[in-house]
Design an enzyme around this catalytic site. Structure first.
Site, short mmCIF file in Angstrom:
data_model
loop_
_atom_site.label_atom_id
_atom_site.label_comp_id
_atom_site.label_asym_id
_atom_site.label_seq_id
_atom_site.Cartn_x
_atom_site.Cartn_y
_atom_site.Cartn_z
N GLU A 83 -1.24 -3.44 4.99
CA GLU A 83 -0.64 -4.75 4.73
C GLU A 83 0.60 -4.92 5.58
O GLU A 83 1.48 -4.05 5.60
CB GLU A 83 -0.25 -4.90 3.25
CG GLU A 83 0.09 -6.34 2.92
CD GLU A 83 1.32 -6.48 2.03
OE1 GLU A 83 1.67 -7.64 1.74
OE2 GLU A 83 1.94 -5.48 1.65
N ASP B 52 3.60 -7.68 6.35
CA ASP B 52 4.33 -8.93 6.18
C ASP B 52 5.02 -9.27 7.50
O ASP B 52 5.60 -8.40 8.14
CB ASP B 52 5.40 -8.79 5.10
CG ASP B 52 4.82 -8.64 3.71
OD1 ASP B 52 3.79 -9.28 3.43
OD2 ASP B 52 5.40 -7.89 2.90
N HIS C 74 9.40 -7.55 5.12
CA HIS C 74 9.13 -8.42 3.98
C HIS C 74 10.14 -9.56 3.87
O HIS C 74 9.78 -10.70 3.61
CB HIS C 74 9.12 -7.62 2.68
CG HIS C 74 8.86 -8.46 1.47
ND1 HIS C 74 9.87 -9.09 0.75
CD2 HIS C 74 7.70 -8.80 0.86
CE1 HIS C 74 9.34 -9.77 -0.24
NE2 HIS C 74 8.03 -9.61 -0.21
N GLN D 152 -3.06 -13.82 4.65
CA GLN D 152 -2.63 -14.41 3.39
C GLN D 152 -1.29 -15.11 3.55
O GLN D 152 -0.52 -14.79 4.46
CB GLN D 152 -2.53 -13.34 2.30
CG GLN D 152 -1.45 -12.29 2.55
CD GLN D 152 -1.28 -11.32 1.40
OE1 GLN D 152 -1.80 -11.55 0.30
NE2 GLN D 152 -0.56 -10.24 1.62
N HIS E 65 0.29 -1.51 -0.23
CA HIS E 65 1.30 -2.56 -0.24
C HIS E 65 2.51 -2.17 0.59
O HIS E 65 3.25 -1.25 0.23
CB HIS E 65 1.71 -2.83 -1.68
CG HIS E 65 2.69 -3.94 -1.87
ND1 HIS E 65 3.92 -3.76 -2.46
CD2 HIS E 65 2.62 -5.26 -1.54
CE1 HIS E 65 4.55 -4.90 -2.50
NE2 HIS E 65 3.80 -5.84 -1.95
N ARG E 66 2.69 -2.85 1.72
CA ARG E 66 3.75 -2.50 2.68
C ARG E 66 3.60 -1.05 3.15
O ARG E 66 4.57 -0.37 3.46
CB ARG E 66 5.13 -2.74 2.08
CG ARG E 66 5.30 -4.12 1.43
CD ARG E 66 6.68 -4.31 0.82
NE ARG E 66 6.68 -5.48 -0.07
CZ ARG E 66 7.70 -5.86 -0.82
NH1 ARG E 66 8.84 -5.18 -0.77
NH2 ARG E 66 7.62 -6.92 -1.60
N GLU F 38 0.37 -11.13 6.19
CA GLU F 38 0.94 -12.30 5.51
C GLU F 38 1.92 -13.03 6.41
O GLU F 38 2.83 -12.42 6.98
CB GLU F 38 1.66 -11.89 4.22
CG GLU F 38 2.26 -13.09 3.49
CD GLU F 38 2.87 -12.75 2.14
OE1 GLU F 38 3.57 -13.62 1.57
OE2 GLU F 38 2.67 -11.61 1.67
#
Length: 297
Positions: A74, A76, A89, A192, A47-48, A156
Site C-alpha cells: 500500500e 499513500d 500518508h 483508491q 497497511h503502509r 491512494e
C-alpha cells in the site's frame, strides 16, 4: 530474486476476469469498460507496509510486508513542490520525519534530506532498529523499481485537491512500468481515494484501472442502492473503517458485486469476524497476524 519469486507466486492468485462486474451493479451502470476483480482471493493488504513493525511508508516496511505475506504494497501518495510523487500518508512531514512543514513546499531534493526512520525508534523503543535511522522517504518510482512489476500495488491519491496533476503523474509512472492495461496487468494495481473526483479523473484517463472508493463514516455505515449504482459506474470496490460496518452492510455491498476492504484491522478476533461477514480483504499493520488467521493458525 528471492523476493521477486515470492511475489510472483502471489501474482497468480488474483486477476481481472472480464470487462464487467459480475453482478447487477455492473449491469446497472451500463459501463462496459469497468474492470472486474476475482473475489475468491482474500487480500492481505500491508497497511503502509508492515507498519506495526517498521517505519511506515519506507522500503524496510514494504519489505517486511512482503516477507509477511502481504498481497499488496500500500502506497499513500503526496506530491513534492517539483511534481514528484512520494510515499507518505500526511500532507505534512512533521509526524514521520525530522522535518516540519508541508510536502508541497519541499522539493524532492529537500525531501531526500529528511530522516524518515528515527521517529519510529523513539516512539517504539521495543521495536527499534538502528538501521532505521536516516532512511529516506521513497518516491513511487523507487518503490516500483525496488519491488518490480511482479509485485502488486494498492495506491491512494491523498489530498488530490492540493496537488494539481497528481492523477496524470500517477498514470505516467504506471505506464512507464507497464502496470496499466487490460485484464491481468490491471490487477497489479488498485487505486483508491476518498476523493470521487480523483477516481473519476483516473477512470477517464484509463478505464482499465480498478478503482476503490474510500468512504468516511461518522456514524454506523449505511449505503443505498442508488449509491451502489453510482459507484458501479467507475469503481470495483469500497473501503471504510472496520469499526463502522456490520454484517448487513458487508453483505449488501458484496451482493452488489463490489470488493470490500475495511481498514485498519490489527486484532485476530476482529479479522476473523470480518472474514465471517464476507469481506474480500482488509488493511492491517500486521500482515503476519492476518496471514496466520487466513491460514487457520
Amino acid at each position: 530474486m528471492k523476493r521477486r519469486k515470492k511475489i510472483a507466486a502471489l501474482t497468480m492468485s488474483i486477476a481481472l476476469v472480464g470487462s464487467l462486474l459480475s453482478t447487477g451493479a455492473a449491469s446497472a451502470s451500463g459501463n462496459e469498460k469497468t474492470p472486474s476483480m476475482n473475489t475468491s482471493k482474500l487480500l492481505n493488504v500491508a497497511h503502509r507496509g508492515a507498519s506495526g513493525h517498521a517505519p511506515e511508508h519506507t522500503i524496510p516496511s514494504y519489505e517486511l510486508g512482503e516477507e509477511m505475506k502481504g498481497d499488496y504494497i500500500e502506497v499513500d501518495l503526496q506530491m513534492t513542490k517539483d511534481g514528484t510523487l512520494i510515499a507518505m500518508h500526511d500532507e505534512s512531514v512533521d509526524r514521520t520525519t525530522n522535518g516540519t512543514g508541508l510536502v508541497k513546499d519541499y522539493t524532492l531534493e529537500q525531501i531526500k534530506e529528511l530522516d524518515a526512520g528515527s521517529w519510529f525508534n523513539e516512539k517504539y523503543p521495543e521495536k527499534a532498529d538502528p538501521t532505521y535511522e536516516g532512511i529516506q522517504v521513497p518516491t513511487l518510482e523507487e518503490v516500483i523499481q525496488t519491488f518490480g512489476t511482479g509485485a502488486r500495488y494498492y495506491i491512494e491519491t491523498k489530498s488530490p485537491e492540493v496537488y494539481p496533476g497528481m492523477e496524470e503523474e500517477l498514470l505516467r509512472v504506471l505506464n512507464k512500468y507497464n502496470l496499466t492495461g487490460v485484464n491481468e496487468r490491471s490487477s497489479k494495481v488498485l487505486i483508491q481515494s476518498f476523493s470521487q473526483e480523483s477516481l473519476m479523473k483516473m477512470h477517464n484517463l484509463n478505464p482499465n484501472l480498478p478503482l476503490i472508493q474510500l468512504i468516511s463514516y461518522k456514524e454506523p455505515a449505511t449505503i443505498s442502492e442508488n449509491e451502489l449504482q453510482e459507484l458501479s459506474k467507475y469503481a470495483v470496490g469500497v473501503g471504510m473503517s472496520a469499526s463502522k460496518i456490520d454484517e448487513t452492510y458487508v453483505q449488501k455491498v458484496r451482493n452488489a458485486g463490489f470488493l470490500i476492504h475495511p481498514y485498519t484491522v490489527n486484532d485476530k478476533e476482529e479479522m476473523t469476524r470480518l472474514l465471517d461477514w464476507g469481506v474480500t480483504g482488509m488493511f492491517t499493520n500486521y500482515p503476519d497476524v492476518l496471514n496466520d488467521v487466513l491460514h487457520g493458525k
